[in-house]
Write a protein that holds these residues in place. Structure first.
Motif, PDB file in Angstrom:
ATOM      1  N   ARG A  34       0.525  -1.244  -0.096  1.00 39.52           N
ATOM      2  CA  ARG A  34       0.111   0.350  -0.264  1.00 39.52           C
ATOM      3  C   ARG A  34       0.750   0.772  -0.343  1.00 39.52           C
ATOM      4  NH1 ARG A  34      -4.885   1.011   0.841  1.00 39.52           N
ATOM      5  NH2 ARG A  34      -5.184  -1.168   1.941  1.00 39.52           N
ATOM      6  N   LEU A  35       0.451   2.252  -0.818  1.00 40.98           N
ATOM      7  CA  LEU A  35       1.337   3.766  -1.003  1.00 40.98           C
ATOM      8  C   LEU A  35       0.483   4.087  -0.070  1.00 40.98           C
ATOM      9  CD1 LEU A  35       2.801   6.191  -2.628  1.00 40.98           C
ATOM     10  CD2 LEU A  35       0.454   7.206  -3.336  1.00 40.98           C
ATOM     11  N   VAL A  36       1.314   5.043   0.616  1.00 44.02           N
ATOM     12  CA  VAL A  36       1.101   4.975   2.504  1.00 44.02           C
ATOM     13  C   VAL A  36       2.152   6.603   2.273  1.00 44.02           C
ATOM     14  CG1 VAL A  36       1.968   3.238   4.164  1.00 44.02           C
ATOM     15  CG2 VAL A  36       3.526   4.247   3.373  1.00 44.02           C
ATOM     16  N   ALA A  37       3.105   7.213   1.570  1.00 43.43           N
ATOM     17  CA  ALA A  37       3.598   8.425   1.308  1.00 43.43           C
ATOM     18  C   ALA A  37       4.108   8.639   0.184  1.00 43.43           C
ATOM     19  CB  ALA A  37       4.609   8.404   2.732  1.00 43.43           C
ATOM     20  N   ALA A  51      -0.005   9.923   1.929  1.00 42.41           N
ATOM     21  CA  ALA A  51      -0.530   9.670   0.855  1.00 42.41           C
ATOM     22  C   ALA A  51      -1.694  10.022   0.975  1.00 42.41           C
ATOM     23  CB  ALA A  51      -0.645   8.505   0.316  1.00 42.41           C
ATOM     24  N   GLY A  52      -2.600   9.384   2.476  1.00 42.64           N
ATOM     25  CA  GLY A  52      -3.941   9.672   2.488  1.00 42.64           C
ATOM     26  C   GLY A  52      -5.504   9.735   1.640  1.00 42.64           C
ATOM     27  N   ILE A 123      10.984   2.269  -0.270  1.00 34.24           N
ATOM     28  CA  ILE A 123      10.331   3.200  -1.427  1.00 34.24           C
ATOM     29  C   ILE A 123      11.096   2.795  -3.000  1.00 34.24           C
ATOM     30  CG2 ILE A 123      11.410   5.353  -1.528  1.00 34.24           C
ATOM     31  CD1 ILE A 123      12.632   5.941   1.128  1.00 34.24           C
ATOM     32  N   LEU A 124      10.125   3.621  -3.628  1.00 34.32           N
ATOM     33  CA  LEU A 124      10.062   3.858  -4.701  1.00 34.32           C
ATOM     34  C   LEU A 124      10.195   4.830  -5.780  1.00 34.32           C
ATOM     35  CD1 LEU A 124       9.032   1.559  -7.674  1.00 34.32           C
ATOM     36  CD2 LEU A 124       6.226   2.493  -7.412  1.00 34.32           C
ATOM     37  N   ASP A 125      11.344   4.900  -6.716  1.00 34.49           N
ATOM     38  CA  ASP A 125      12.219   5.649  -7.468  1.00 34.49           C
ATOM     39  C   ASP A 125      11.387   5.298  -8.923  1.00 34.49           C
ATOM     40  OD1 ASP A 125      13.059   8.340  -8.645  1.00 34.49           O
ATOM     41  OD2 ASP A 125      15.160   8.021  -7.700  1.00 34.49           O
ATOM     42  N   VAL A 126      10.586   5.854  -9.812  1.00 34.24           N
ATOM     43  CA  VAL A 126      10.371   5.817 -10.968  1.00 34.24           C
ATOM     44  C   VAL A 126      11.321   7.063 -11.717  1.00 34.24           C
ATOM     45  CG1 VAL A 126       8.454   5.603 -12.684  1.00 34.24           C
ATOM     46  CG2 VAL A 126       8.140   5.069 -10.328  1.00 34.24           C
ATOM     47  N   CYS A 127      11.940   6.902 -12.570  1.00 38.88           N
ATOM     48  CA  CYS A 127      12.756   7.359 -13.628  1.00 38.88           C
ATOM     49  C   CYS A 127      13.320   7.909 -12.969  1.00 38.88           C
ATOM     50  CB  CYS A 127      11.676   7.826 -14.539  1.00 38.88           C
ATOM     51  SG  CYS A 127      10.181   7.116 -15.652  1.00 38.88           S
ATOM     52  N   LYS A 128      13.299   8.197 -11.855  1.00 41.28           N
ATOM     53  CA  LYS A 128      14.396   8.610 -11.085  1.00 41.28           C
ATOM     54  C   LYS A 128      14.811  10.212 -11.322  1.00 41.28           C
ATOM     55  CE  LYS A 128      18.197   4.826 -10.733  1.00 41.28           C
ATOM     56  NZ  LYS A 128      19.059   5.082  -9.856  1.00 41.28           N
ATOM     57  N   ILE A 129      13.593  10.663 -11.184  1.00 41.10           N
ATOM     58  CA  ILE A 129      13.488  12.125 -11.383  1.00 41.10           C
ATOM     59  C   ILE A 129      13.269  13.515 -10.194  1.00 41.10           C
ATOM     60  CG2 ILE A 129      12.190  11.681 -13.548  1.00 41.10           C
ATOM     61  CD1 ILE A 129       9.851  11.816 -12.432  1.00 41.10           C
ATOM     62  N   GLY A 130      12.997  11.889  -8.480  1.00 38.86           N
ATOM     63  CA  GLY A 130      13.087  12.608  -7.243  1.00 38.86           C
ATOM     64  C   GLY A 130      11.886  12.626  -6.962  1.00 38.86           C
ATOM     65  N   ALA A 131      10.823  12.058  -8.130  1.00 44.09           N
ATOM     66  CA  ALA A 131       9.105  11.734  -7.176  1.00 44.09           C
ATOM     67  C   ALA A 131       9.679  10.385  -6.506  1.00 44.09           C
ATOM     68  CB  ALA A 131       8.454  12.050  -8.192  1.00 44.09           C
ATOM     69  N   ARG A 132       9.391  10.313  -5.638  1.00 50.13           N
ATOM     70  CA  ARG A 132       9.588   8.904  -4.763  1.00 50.13           C
ATOM     71  C   ARG A 132       8.476   8.329  -3.600  1.00 50.13           C
ATOM     72  NH1 ARG A 132      14.872   8.411  -1.604  1.00 50.13           N
ATOM     73  NH2 ARG A 132      14.310   9.775  -0.558  1.00 50.13           N
ATOM     74  N   SER A 133       7.941   7.137  -3.872  1.00 52.65           N
ATOM     75  CA  SER A 133       7.067   7.080  -3.003  1.00 52.65           C
ATOM     76  C   SER A 133       7.706   5.815  -2.239  1.00 52.65           C
ATOM     77  CB  SER A 133       5.885   6.245  -4.074  1.00 52.65           C
ATOM     78  OG  SER A 133       5.488   7.335  -4.654  1.00 52.65           O
ATOM     79  N   LYS A 134       6.382   5.927  -1.081  1.00 58.98           N
ATOM     80  CA  LYS A 134       7.266   4.504   0.119  1.00 58.98           C
ATOM     81  C   LYS A 134       6.135   3.592   0.416  1.00 58.98           C
ATOM     82  CE  LYS A 134       8.483   4.257   4.427  1.00 58.98           C
ATOM     83  NZ  LYS A 134       8.473   4.476   6.392  1.00 58.98           N
ATOM     84  N   PHE A 135       5.576   2.270  -0.288  1.00 65.61           N
ATOM     85  CA  PHE A 135       4.894   1.752   0.635  1.00 65.61           C
ATOM     86  C   PHE A 135       4.731   1.000   1.293  1.00 65.61           C
ATOM     87  CE2 PHE A 135       4.600   2.826  -3.919  1.00 65.61           C
ATOM     88  CZ  PHE A 135       3.478   2.814  -4.598  1.00 65.61           C
ATOM     89  N   GLU A 136       3.828   0.358   1.914  1.00 67.18           N
ATOM     90  CA  GLU A 136       4.293  -0.339   3.254  1.00 67.18           C
ATOM     91  C   GLU A 136       3.604  -2.094   2.515  1.00 67.18           C
ATOM     92  OE1 GLU A 136       3.175   1.429   6.951  1.00 67.18           O
ATOM     93  OE2 GLU A 136       5.157   2.543   6.628  1.00 67.18           O
TER      94      GLU A 136
END
Length: 139
Positions: A34-37, A51-52, A123-136
């Protein structure tokens, strides 16, 4: 004779059993997450925000295929995963259903998703553009 016949049927049936054993590198990632942040840049500082309502669930199959919450493949998914610095090429080992949403998407995806995996989060970093997402991990 009847016993031999049943034994042969048992052996053939046992041999047809599908095995879904993930590669050792992929094994800790298999399952639902689940995406958390999400990480944002605010006043020159990188901050994490919950992420709400934007939270969603993805899952990684035994062969590396990434699925949405409805078990359809993600649109514009990667060709490989970089898990803690090691590359894993995604090779579907089962047929994938067609995701009708993907017909409406113009993909400018990245071939590789970078994943920094710990025990029950990544922590997912797609395309290495700095927009990272944290999943649990979803229990």
């Amino acid at each position: 004779m009847k016993t031999i016949f049943y034994f042969l049927i048992f052996v053939v049936t046992l041999g047809c059993k599908e095995t879904h054993i993930p590669a050792p590198l992929l094994k800790p990632l298999v399952g639902k997450w689940r995406l958390v942040a999400n990480e944002y840049l605010e006043n020159g500082q990188k901050i994490w925000r919950n992420a709400g309502k934007q939270s969603y669930v993805i899952s990684f199959r035994f062969d590396g295929v990434i699925l949405q919450e409805d078990d359809l493949p993600v649109c514009c998914g990667p060709i490989s995963l970089n898990i803690n610095g090691e590359n894993y090429k995604i090779t579907p080992q089962e047929n994938l259903p067609v995701n009708p949403t993907c017909f409406l998407v113009d993909c400018i995806g990245c071939d590789v998703w970078d994943i920094a995996l710990t025990d029950d989060s990544f922590i997912l970093d797609v395309c290495k553009i700095g927009a990272r997402s944290k999943f649990e991990r979803v229990p």
